[in-house]
Scaffold this motif. Structure first.
Motif, PDB file in Angstrom:
ATOM      1  N   THR A  45     -15.396  -0.307  19.226  1.00  0.00           N
ATOM      2  CA  THR A  45     -16.574  -0.857  21.062  1.00  0.00           C
ATOM      3  C   THR A  45     -17.474  -1.838  20.681  1.00  0.00           C
ATOM      4  O   THR A  45     -17.136  -3.598  21.259  1.00  0.00           O
ATOM      5  CB  THR A  45     -17.636  -0.277  20.836  1.00  0.00           C
ATOM      6  OG1 THR A  45     -18.441   0.016  19.642  1.00  0.00           O
ATOM      7  CG2 THR A  45     -17.356   1.178  21.713  1.00  0.00           C
ATOM      8  N   GLU A  48     -14.752  -5.331  21.746  1.00  0.00           N
ATOM      9  CA  GLU A  48     -14.961  -5.036  23.548  1.00  0.00           C
ATOM     10  C   GLU A  48     -13.604  -4.843  23.756  1.00  0.00           C
ATOM     11  O   GLU A  48     -13.243  -5.230  25.188  1.00  0.00           O
ATOM     12  CB  GLU A  48     -15.318  -6.265  23.866  1.00  0.00           C
ATOM     13  CG  GLU A  48     -16.523  -7.192  23.231  1.00  0.00           C
ATOM     14  CD  GLU A  48     -17.187  -9.176  23.898  1.00  0.00           C
ATOM     15  OE1 GLU A  48     -16.477  -9.393  24.514  1.00  0.00           O
ATOM     16  OE2 GLU A  48     -16.794  -9.356  22.351  1.00  0.00           O
ATOM     17  N   VAL A 265     -18.470 -13.950  24.832  1.00  0.00           N
ATOM     18  CA  VAL A 265     -18.860 -12.645  24.632  1.00  0.00           C
ATOM     19  C   VAL A 265     -18.029 -12.595  26.407  1.00  0.00           C
ATOM     20  O   VAL A 265     -18.079 -13.288  27.097  1.00  0.00           O
ATOM     21  CB  VAL A 265     -20.121 -11.556  24.637  1.00  0.00           C
ATOM     22  CG1 VAL A 265     -20.171 -11.496  23.080  1.00  0.00           C
ATOM     23  CG2 VAL A 265     -20.923 -12.142  25.584  1.00  0.00           C
ATOM     24  N   LEU A 269     -21.637  -8.278  29.163  1.00  0.00           N
ATOM     25  CA  LEU A 269     -22.272  -9.154  28.037  1.00  0.00           C
ATOM     26  C   LEU A 269     -22.832 -10.230  27.794  1.00  0.00           C
ATOM     27  O   LEU A 269     -21.638 -10.694  28.686  1.00  0.00           O
ATOM     28  CB  LEU A 269     -21.631  -8.990  26.520  1.00  0.00           C
ATOM     29  CG  LEU A 269     -21.046  -7.175  25.887  1.00  0.00           C
ATOM     30  CD1 LEU A 269     -21.193  -7.068  24.302  1.00  0.00           C
ATOM     31  CD2 LEU A 269     -22.744  -6.609  25.705  1.00  0.00           C
TER      32      LEU A 269
END
Length: 289
Positions: A45, A48, A265, A269
């Motif tokens: 995780t 991403e 990101v 996010l």
């Protein structure tokens, strides 16, 4: 194999155009392994993965597999379906699949056990259960964790219970033989190691990798004085890095250090604020980058 030590779940760096920067990814992989990490996690995780295309995901695995092969390090791949674990047959460098307890559905503990029986039966490599109940909505008792540990092909658990709860205490009082418990709440990894955990899958170990590796070694050697001192120092760093959604602060710090080209990101996010990044930079252990 026995999964012990520190495993770093790598971020996915992006360049100024928004593309995956594979050169920076390779450099990070080499840096953390040189710092004492036992292995890498790709497509966890922290990386991403849901925001990456299938082509990008394959490229990330290609890079990390090559580095782990050259370094003789373990490579764990995030894989959350029967199809995903089956695909690892084409990846001889992979040491294990990291598979999340099914989120949102809350299938019950019997459902979780049945799910991992199916995953383990389909997987060409050992499966590590990722248990993070404050995200999945599914709690597991110590008795159910022992049922999971008894499944052929299930090698361990990435445990992120949000602290040291009663189920964790019960599990660690009598841990299943041959079943690796790897802490994943970075700020709580030191007390979990004190209870007998085998190591950790720790995003914070992108920074001060050698100190996190030292923390594991100290607890395993029974050097509680040294372990507590190192653990107290690293707890502040971990708390600062998780002040905003992971890996936003971490990416900000790595960018500030010149280790990745941007702090970018991908949605959903958003980049971390400057105050959070500065606070994390100030929390790094003395003498380390």
């Amino acid at each position: 194999m026995t999964f012990t030590g520190v495993y770093v779940p790598l971020i996915t760096p992006f360049d100024a155009t928004g593309a995956v920067d594979l050169d920076s990814l390779e450099a990070l992989a080499r840096q953390v392994l040189a710092g004492g990490a036992a292995g890498l996690v790709a497509l966890g995780t922290t990386g991403e993965p849901a925001a990456l295309s299938a082509v990008e995901q394959r490229a990330v695995v290609d890079v990390t597999a090559r580095v782990c092969r050259e370094r003789g390090a373990a490579l764990v791949i995030g894989a959350n379906s029967v199809e995903a674990v089956r695909a690892l047959r084409d990846r001889p460098q992979v040491s294990a699949a990291l598979s999340l307890v099914p989120p949102f559905l809350r299938p019950g503990e019997d459902g979780v056990v049945a799910y991992f029986e199916a995953l383990a039966a389909a997987s060409p490599v050992p499966v590590i259960v990722y248990h993070v109940p404050y995200r999945t909505g599914q709690s597991l008792s110590a008795a159910t964790v022992r049922r999971l540990a008894a499944i052929p092909g299930v090698a361990g658990m990435k445990l992120a219970a949000g602290g040291i709860d009663a189920a964790t205490m019960e599990l660690m009082a009598d841990p299943p033989a041959g079943f690796a418990v790897l802490g994943a709440d970075d700020a709580f990894v030191s007390p979990l190691l004190a209870l007998g955990a085998h190591g950790g899958i720790l995003a914070s170990a992108h920074l001060a990798t050698d100190r996190f590796a030292e923390l594991v070694r100290a607890w395993q050697a029974g050097d509680a004085v040294r372990a507590r001192a190192v653990g107290h120092q690293l707890t502040g760093l971990a708390l600062a890095l998780f002040a905003e959604p992971n890996p936003t602060v971490l990416k900000g710090v790595l960018h500030a250090q010149g280790r990745i080209p941007t702090a970018a990101v991908r949605l959903p996010l958003l980049p971390a604020g400057g105050d959070s990044i500065r606070a994390a930079l100030e929390c790094q252990p003395a003498g380390l980058p």
